[in-house]
Write an enzyme that holds these catalytic residues in place. Structure first.
Site, PDB file in Angstrom:
ATOM      1  N   LYS A   6      99.134  56.662  80.095  1.00 23.98           N
ATOM      2  CA  LYS A   6     100.145  56.262  81.075  1.00 23.98           C
ATOM      3  C   LYS A   6     100.035  57.124  82.329  1.00 23.98           C
ATOM      4  CE  LYS A   6     104.084  54.799  82.934  1.00 23.98           C
ATOM      5  NZ  LYS A   6     105.411  54.903  82.311  1.00 23.98           N
ATOM      6  N   ILE A   7      99.814  58.411  82.151  1.00 21.52           N
ATOM      7  CA  ILE A   7      99.683  59.302  83.297  1.00 21.52           C
ATOM      8  C   ILE A   7      98.459  58.937  84.126  1.00 21.52           C
ATOM      9  CG2 ILE A   7      99.136  61.693  83.938  1.00 21.52           C
ATOM     10  CD1 ILE A   7     101.047  62.554  81.663  1.00 21.52           C
TER      11      ILE A   7
END
Length: 289
Positions: free
Chosen positions: A171-172
């Protein structure tokens, strides 16, 4: 499983509410708890039960989803959750947090009889309600397969990215790309404006070129000031961008593009636009420039 598992949702903010709306619409039974409380109206709309506390939610749920604002909130909720019994429960952390946040609680969850995966969501509430958000899952394959029917209700882009923490890391990575994109877009549009191009012309060019993206197509009306709706607020974008920079720094990675985005969002918020859509960072810079 032939019968849908009962889903407990901890956190009924913008994303938690969207998760509840989508899962209720797909026929899941819900139990809801939020630190700020859950309204009877919201629970009734989703045919959901309101839990008085986390222990009650854990007892009544099979899968426990946490959707919270930041690492501190996740730490606080999980610290209370592991004080209760969790036999056979699957804890699913969907917030945008550090990759090691859930890992720190993994052994405590196991000691209480449960298991855990991280499954952060890429996309705002509107994509969650449409079932088109991205979901990145980190954890054991058996837990991923158990969560899959729920993930499939939320997403048409599901990735099992590795062990616990890998979902948060994915996600990052994804959102760092988007964060940098908005910063570069701002810089490019400001340059074009100084060179005599209209914002409308530049967006028309970009939207039909490799420089465009689905995210830009979605937010172009907001950049032009034609759409005042909020997908994800600028203050949330600043919170996330700050997290991305901190995580990268912990690995010794320099992030000049993300650092520039942080400053751009700070300026946008200081000018009073923190509650507007994140695209306000681009729009207001163009208005000033």
């Amino acid at each position: 499983m032939s019968e849908k598992e009962v889903i407990g949702i901890c956190g009924i903010g913008r994303m938690g509410s969207a998760i509840a709306d989508r899962l209720a619409a797909r026929g899941f039974r819900l139990v809801l708890w939020s630190r700020g409380g859950v309204t009877d109206e919201f629970a009734d709309r989703n045919r959901a039960e309101i839990a008085l506390n986390l222990a009650s939610l854990a007892f009544k749920s099979d899968i426990i989803i946490t959707s919270l604002i930041n690492d501190g909130a996740v730490d606080s909720v999980l610290s209370k959750l592991v004080e209760t019994s969790l036999p056979g429960k699957l804890v699913v952390e969907t917030s945008t947090v550090r990759p090691d946040t859930l890992r720190r609680f993994s052994e405590k969850i196991k000691a209480k009889g449960g298991s855990a995966i991280d499954a952060p969501i890429s996309g705002g509430p509107e994509l969650v309600r449409e079932g088109t958000a991205g979901v990145y899952v980190g954890g054991a394959t058996i837990d991923f397969k158990r969560y899959l029917p729920v993930a499939e209700a939320l997403s048409d882009r599901i990735h099992h990215t590795g062990a616990l923490g890998a979902g948060a890391a994915a996600k990052i990575v994804n959102n760092m790309m988007l964060c940098g994109y908005w910063e570069v877009l701002k810089e490019a549009l400001l340059t074009g404006k100084k060179a005599g191009l209209s914002v409308e012309t530049m967006l028309d060019v970009l939207l039909t070129s490799p420089g465009g993206s689905p995210a830009l197509k979605f937010r172009a009306p907001r950049i032009l000031g034609e759409d005042k709706s909020i997908g994800f607020p600028a203050k949330g974008a600043l919170k996330d961008a700050t997290l991305f920079a901190e995580v990268a720094k912990s690995f010794g990675i320099d992030t000049p593009a993300i650092n520039a985005a942080v400053e751009s969002y700070r300026t946008c918020i200081a000018d009073g636009h923190g509650d507007e859509d994140l695209s306000a960072m681009v729009r207001t810079a163009l208005e000033k420039g």
